[in-house]
Design an enzyme around this catalytic site. Structure first.
Site, PDB file in Angstrom:
ATOM      1  CB  CYS A  97      11.003   5.669  14.353  1.00 41.69           C
ATOM      2  SG  CYS A  97      12.228   4.581  13.606  1.00 41.69           S
ATOM      3  CD  GLU A 128       7.125   9.747  17.885  1.00 44.38           C
ATOM      4  OE1 GLU A 128       8.097   9.591  17.127  1.00 44.38           O
ATOM      5  OE2 GLU A 128       6.092   9.057  17.823  1.00 44.38           O
ATOM      6  N   GLY A 181      -2.188   5.188  13.626  1.00 48.63           N
ATOM      7  CA  GLY A 181      -2.395   4.350  12.450  1.00 48.63           C
ATOM      8  C   GLY A 181      -2.147   2.882  12.739  1.00 48.63           C
ATOM      9  N   GLY A 182      -1.064   2.590  13.440  1.00 43.57           N
ATOM     10  CA  GLY A 182      -0.716   1.198  13.728  1.00 43.57           C
ATOM     11  C   GLY A 182      -1.724   0.505  14.615  1.00 43.57           C
ATOM     12  CE  LYS A 189      -1.746   2.823   2.354  1.00 42.44           C
ATOM     13  NZ  LYS A 189      -1.611   4.324   2.320  1.00 42.44           N
ATOM     14  CD  GLU A 220       9.435   1.596  13.684  1.00 39.42           C
ATOM     15  OE1 GLU A 220       9.157   2.609  14.378  1.00 39.42           O
ATOM     16  OE2 GLU A 220       9.969   1.650  12.582  1.00 39.42           O
ATOM     17  N   GLY A 277       4.826   3.550  11.067  1.00 42.65           N
ATOM     18  CA  GLY A 277       4.148   4.841  11.085  1.00 42.65           C
ATOM     19  C   GLY A 277       3.734   5.240  12.480  1.00 42.65           C
ATOM     20  CB  SER A 278       1.176   7.647  13.552  1.00 42.18           C
ATOM     21  OG  SER A 278      -0.037   7.125  13.015  1.00 42.18           O
TER      22      SER A 278
END
Length: 528
Positions: A301, A392, A244-245, A183, A264, A240-241
């Site tokens: 990250c 974060e 989202g994760g 994606k 992650e 990602g964030s």
């Protein structure tokens, strides 16, 4: 040439009606490329092709898959300057970073190829039958790792090569024997299309089945949601964030057949500066950490977002030097206006907390999308009381925490959420006196660093890039290094199976020459 179309297996497709453009953050303008978001029909077609390809690809030898991975690396390199130019235009990142990341991406592919060529990663174990064992005979049991099926890979925003179309997730998926459906990240869809063309050219050259790889465009969340919920998808890789994760993780577990999501996500990567580090090299560490916070406009990250030390004159001097050094550095452009807006919002949120004071804040005017760095300071007690300060901020931002004593420092570390990394600055003798601090930090991270900076993730078998939630969804696995392949496989035991029908890795003759565990002992010999 960038067409803006999806790759459904080895064919380009643009059946959808929704389009979007990528963005050049340096020029603050949309690029000339228009992309077609994948339709439901195209999603179903890509999954159907991947499912069909899996029935063949899962049985390919390690050598044949290694040939494919090496060919991908070669084809990426053959794209030359056109790929580098697309990367820099869509990300705002400099050419040197693009070339370095391209080299890392090719290196990852070749590392997985070498893993496949050696072959022992399948963890073949054999326990031979003992028909005369008393009181019960022992049956013949053999076990190895096998691929689980088509995997969806979500490209990341901040690493258009190394954590995207042909990055570590895709490389490990293809190495495992699973097809990959990427994606594509909407911020660098053009870069993704070029890399996809290289993958598919390599697939054709090495005789891979159509559907072993597809690349789907998407400007929002709908395509990703449909992929995760598709019953023939067997796993997900995401970088990602946290938002989202965790959304994908929840979605995958709501399926009739839940599937693993290896995400992650966020991390503030705490750094503990012990007294000896400040006494011996305080100024040097302050300079290094100013550079680490600013690296890539803070869009790593592993960015050091939290620095802790014991209240003292030397720690005060460190903080002052850190502020001076980071203020002298020039702001960098962020990947996209949306990311810049997110940074400003997060920075403002933490800066508005009444307990904080400013160590450094870049206030001079900048071009659009450039991130003005900031460092705050807070006491250990106030940090403990305010969970907002633990969040974060994705960008060149950090908080310095002054702790009253080692006990308070240890309490703070134990109160943190899971992190990708934790760092201790000190000397070998001193850390012996801070066992509680070391233990507390180790319990919260996947990688614990001594006298270094967290930014920079070495790609090697010993790397652990993942940590307790919310750094990742499963701290037992890594998204960097060859061990990342373990996410896309499962163990299968073969009991009393005929020799001629066993996988080569489990046959008595050991035709692959693997190192196996035979009756509890490591061996690469044939069985009698």
């Amino acid at each position: 040439m960038i067409s803006g179309k999806n790759y459904i297996g080895n064919k380009q497709s643009s059946k959808g009606t929704k389009t979007y453009r990528t963005f050049d953050p340096n020029l603050n303008l949309a690029t000339e490329w228009e992309f077609y978001e994948a339709s439901t029909e195209e999603i179903d077609e890509a999954v159907a092709l991947a499912t069909k390809a899996f029935s063949e690809y899962k049985n390919f030898s390690g050598l044949k898959k290694a040939e494919f991975l090496r060919a991908i690396a070669d084809e990426i390199e053959a794209l030359g300057d056109a790929l580098i130019q697309a990367y820099t235009k869509e990300s705002g990142l400099p050419e040197g970073r693009a070339k370095g990341e391209r080299g890392r991406t090719m290196g990852q592919l070749r590392a997985f190829a070498a893993l496949l060529e050696e072959g022992s990663w399948v963890e073949a174990t054999i326990d031979e039958a003992q028909p005369d064992r008393q009181p019960m005979p022992k049956v013949d049991i053999r076990k190895m790792l096998v691929p689980i099926g088509p995997i969806v890979v979500f490209g990341s925003s901040n690493f258009p090569f190394a954590f995207s179309t042909a990055g570590g997730d895709t490389a490990s998926v293809l190495a495992s024997g699973c097809p990959a459906i990427v994606k594509s990240h909407p911020m660098h869809a053009g870069t993704g299309e070029l890399v996809s063309s290289a993958i598919l050219k390599a697939a054709e050259k090495t005789g891979m089945p159509n559907g072993v790889f597809s690349n789907l465009n998407s400007s929002g969340i709908e395509v990703g949601q449909q992929l995760v919920m598709h019953p023939d998808i067997k796993g997900v890789g995401f970088t990602g964030s946290i938002k989202g994760g965790t959304a994908l993780y929840k979605l995958a577990n709501e399926r009739k057949e839940p599937i693993p999501v290896f995400a992650e996500m966020g991390s503030i990567n705490p750094v503990v500066a012990l007294p000896s580090a400040l006494n011996e090299k305080g100024e040097e560490w302050a300079k290094q950490y100013a550079g680490s916070i600013m690296l890539g406009a803070g869009q790593f990250c592993t960015n050091p977002g939290l620095i802790l030390g014991l209240k003292s004159e030397t720690f005060s001097n460190f903080i002052t030097t850190l502020g001076t050094e980071i203020s002298a550095l020039s702001p960098g452009v962020m990947l996209h206006p949306n990311i810049h807006q997110g940074y400003e919002k997060g920075k403002q949120n933490l800066s508005s907390q009444p307990e904080t004071s400013v160590v450094a804040s870049y206030e001079a005017a900048t071009a659009p999308n450039f991130a003005q760095q900031k460092v705050l300071k807070v006491s250990g007690g106030d940090f403990l009381k305010n969970p907002t300060l633990h969040t974060e901020v994705f960008g060149p931002f950090s908080i310095v925490v002054e702790c009253n004593d080692a006990k308070e420092l240890e309490t703070i570390l134990n109160a943190l959420e899971g992190q990708l990394t934790g760092t201790i600055l000190g000397n070998a003798e001193e850390i012996k006196n801070y066992g509680g601090v070391v233990d507390a930090l180790q319990s919260r991270v996947g990688r614990i660093i001594f006298n270094g900076v967290p930014t920079g993730v070495e790609v090697c078998p010993s790397m652990q890039h993942g940590g307790p939630f919310p750094a990742s969804t499963d701290s037992r696995f890594t998204s960097v290094g060859t061990s990342a392949i373990k996410r896309w496989v499962r163990p299968v035991s073969f009991q009393n199976w005929p020799q001629e029908s066993l996988p080569d890795a489990l046959k008595d003759a050991n035709p692959l020459g693997l190192t196996r565990i035979v009756n509890g002992l490591h061996s690469n010999a044939k069985l009698k």
